[in-house]
Design a protein around this motif. Structure first.
Motif, PDB file in Angstrom:
ATOM      1  N   ALA A 186       4.075   5.708  -5.373  1.00 24.94           N
ATOM      2  CA  ALA A 186       4.203   5.597  -6.835  1.00 24.94           C
ATOM      3  C   ALA A 186       3.137   6.407  -7.576  1.00 24.94           C
ATOM      4  O   ALA A 186       3.408   6.984  -8.634  1.00 24.94           O
ATOM      5  N   LYS A 187       1.939   6.461  -7.022  1.00 27.36           N
ATOM      6  CA  LYS A 187       0.834   7.187  -7.657  1.00 27.36           C
ATOM      7  C   LYS A 187       0.756   8.642  -7.201  1.00 27.36           C
ATOM      8  O   LYS A 187      -0.195   9.350  -7.526  1.00 27.36           O
ATOM      9  N   ASN A 188       1.754   9.075  -6.443  1.00 24.58           N
ATOM     10  CA  ASN A 188       1.827  10.459  -5.956  1.00 24.58           C
ATOM     11  C   ASN A 188       0.620  10.873  -5.111  1.00 24.58           C
ATOM     12  O   ASN A 188       0.229  12.039  -5.107  1.00 24.58           O
ATOM     13  N   VAL A 189       0.028   9.894  -4.416  1.00 29.00           N
ATOM     14  CA  VAL A 189      -1.057  10.208  -3.489  1.00 29.00           C
ATOM     15  C   VAL A 189      -0.459  10.912  -2.274  1.00 29.00           C
ATOM     16  O   VAL A 189      -0.994  11.914  -1.797  1.00 29.00           O
ATOM     17  N   TYR A 190       0.650  10.361  -1.771  1.00 23.91           N
ATOM     18  CA  TYR A 190       1.405  10.953  -0.672  1.00 23.91           C
ATOM     19  C   TYR A 190       2.887  10.882  -1.010  1.00 23.91           C
ATOM     20  O   TYR A 190       3.330   9.983  -1.714  1.00 23.91           O
ATOM     21  N   THR A 191       3.648  11.806  -0.460  1.00 30.34           N
ATOM     22  CA  THR A 191       5.102  11.727  -0.584  1.00 30.34           C
ATOM     23  C   THR A 191       5.630  10.872   0.553  1.00 30.34           C
ATOM     24  O   THR A 191       4.923  10.625   1.544  1.00 30.34           O
ATOM     25  N   LYS A 192       6.870  10.453   0.452  1.00 28.47           N
ATOM     26  CA  LYS A 192       7.468   9.644   1.523  1.00 28.47           C
ATOM     27  C   LYS A 192       7.497  10.404   2.842  1.00 28.47           C
ATOM     28  O   LYS A 192       7.414   9.812   3.910  1.00 28.47           O
ATOM     29  N   ASP A 193       7.559  11.724   2.773  1.00 30.57           N
ATOM     30  CA  ASP A 193       7.577  12.536   3.988  1.00 30.57           C
ATOM     31  C   ASP A 193       6.208  12.634   4.659  1.00 30.57           C
ATOM     32  O   ASP A 193       6.112  13.065   5.804  1.00 30.57           O
ATOM     33  N   GLU A 194       5.151  12.265   3.944  1.00 32.19           N
ATOM     34  CA  GLU A 194       3.797  12.336   4.485  1.00 32.19           C
ATOM     35  C   GLU A 194       3.317  11.003   5.044  1.00 32.19           C
ATOM     36  O   GLU A 194       2.191  10.907   5.517  1.00 32.19           O
ATOM     37  N   ILE A 195       4.170   9.976   4.979  1.00 23.99           N
ATOM     38  CA  ILE A 195       3.804   8.626   5.433  1.00 23.99           C
ATOM     39  C   ILE A 195       4.730   8.202   6.562  1.00 23.99           C
ATOM     40  O   ILE A 195       5.948   8.374   6.469  1.00 23.99           O
ATOM     41  N   ILE A 196       4.135   7.629   7.616  1.00 20.60           N
ATOM     42  CA  ILE A 196       4.908   7.018   8.695  1.00 20.60           C
ATOM     43  C   ILE A 196       4.339   5.631   8.959  1.00 20.60           C
ATOM     44  O   ILE A 196       3.221   5.323   8.544  1.00 20.60           O
ATOM     45  N   ALA A 197       5.115   4.807   9.624  1.00 23.36           N
ATOM     46  CA  ALA A 197       4.652   3.454   9.956  1.00 23.36           C
ATOM     47  C   ALA A 197       5.399   2.962  11.183  1.00 23.36           C
ATOM     48  O   ALA A 197       6.395   3.560  11.599  1.00 23.36           O
ATOM     49  N   MET A 232       0.829  -1.202   0.000  1.00 23.29           N
ATOM     50  CA  MET A 232       0.000   0.000   0.000  1.00 23.29           C
ATOM     51  C   MET A 232       0.865   1.255   0.000  1.00 23.29           C
ATOM     52  O   MET A 232       0.594   2.214  -0.732  1.00 23.29           O
ATOM     53  N   ILE A 233       1.897   1.254   0.820  1.00 19.41           N
ATOM     54  CA  ILE A 233       2.806   2.403   0.887  1.00 19.41           C
ATOM     55  C   ILE A 233       3.489   2.621  -0.458  1.00 19.41           C
ATOM     56  O   ILE A 233       3.552   3.747  -0.957  1.00 19.41           O
ATOM     57  N   ASP A 234       3.986   1.547  -1.058  1.00 24.68           N
ATOM     58  CA  ASP A 234       4.611   1.650  -2.386  1.00 24.68           C
ATOM     59  C   ASP A 234       3.649   2.279  -3.396  1.00 24.68           C
ATOM     60  O   ASP A 234       4.023   3.157  -4.169  1.00 24.68           O
ATOM     61  N   GLY A 235       2.408   1.815  -3.386  1.00 29.97           N
ATOM     62  CA  GLY A 235       1.409   2.323  -4.322  1.00 29.97           C
ATOM     63  C   GLY A 235       1.070   3.779  -4.079  1.00 29.97           C
ATOM     64  O   GLY A 235       0.927   4.564  -5.029  1.00 29.97           O
ATOM     65  N   LEU A 236       0.938   4.162  -2.818  1.00 28.74           N
ATOM     66  CA  LEU A 236       0.622   5.555  -2.484  1.00 28.74           C
ATOM     67  C   LEU A 236       1.728   6.503  -2.940  1.00 28.74           C
ATOM     68  O   LEU A 236       1.448   7.600  -3.433  1.00 28.74           O
TER      69      LEU A 236
END
Length: 122
Positions: free
Chosen positions: A23-34, A17-21
Motif C-alpha cells: 500500500a505504501k509502495n515500499v515494494y511491489t507484489k512482485d518483489e515480495i514472497i512468503a 506487514m505485506i499489505d502495508g508494504l
C-alpha cells in the motif's frame, strides 16, 4: 526470479506487514514472497496480495534479499532443525521470535532487529 523481501510465515502479522508494504509502495507484489504450510493461507495471500507463495521456507529463503521471520516462537527451532533452513550471510529481520533460538543461525549476517521490519545495516 528473485524477490526483495521474503516472509517466513503468512498469518495475520505477516499479512498486515505485506499489505502495508504494498500500500505504501515500499515494494511491489512482485518483489515480495512468503511461505505458509497451510494451503488455505497460501491461496488467501495469493488472491489478496498477488504475491508468490511457497509451502516450505527452505524453498524460498534463497530467493529473497531480506528475510522476515514472522512465525510463532515455538516454531522457530523446527524451522532450522527439521526444515533445514539456512539463512547465511544476508540482511534479515526477526519478528516476535526468540533470539536464543536464532543464536548462531546467521553466520556472517549483519544483525537482527527484533519486532521491527527493517533492512539492517550493521
Amino acid at each position: 526470479m528473485s524477490a526483495k523481501i521474503g516472509f517466513i510465515g503468512a498469518g495475520r502479522m505477516a499479512g498486515a506487514m505485506i499489505d502495508g508494504l504494498i500500500a505504501k509502495n515500499v515494494y511491489t507484489k512482485d518483489e515480495i514472497i512468503a511461505c505458509a504450510p497451510s494451503e488455505a493461507t497460501r491461496n488467501k495471500m495469493t488472491q489478496k496480495c498477488g504475491i508468490r507463495m511457497y509451502e516450505k521456507a527452505v524453498d524460498m529463503v534463497d530467493l529473497a534479499d531480506i528475510i522476515v521471520i514472522a512465525i510463532k516462537p515455538k516454531y522457530i527451532g523446527s524451522l532450522f532443525k527439521d526444515e533445514g533452513v539456512v539463512l547465511g550471510d544476508r540482511d534479515h529481520a526477526e519478528v516476535k521470535g526468540l533470539l536464543g533460538e536464532l543464536d548462531g543461525r546467521f553466520p556472517g549476517g549483519r544483525g537482527i532487529q527484533t519486532s521491527v521490519v527493517c533492512q539492517t545495516t550493521m
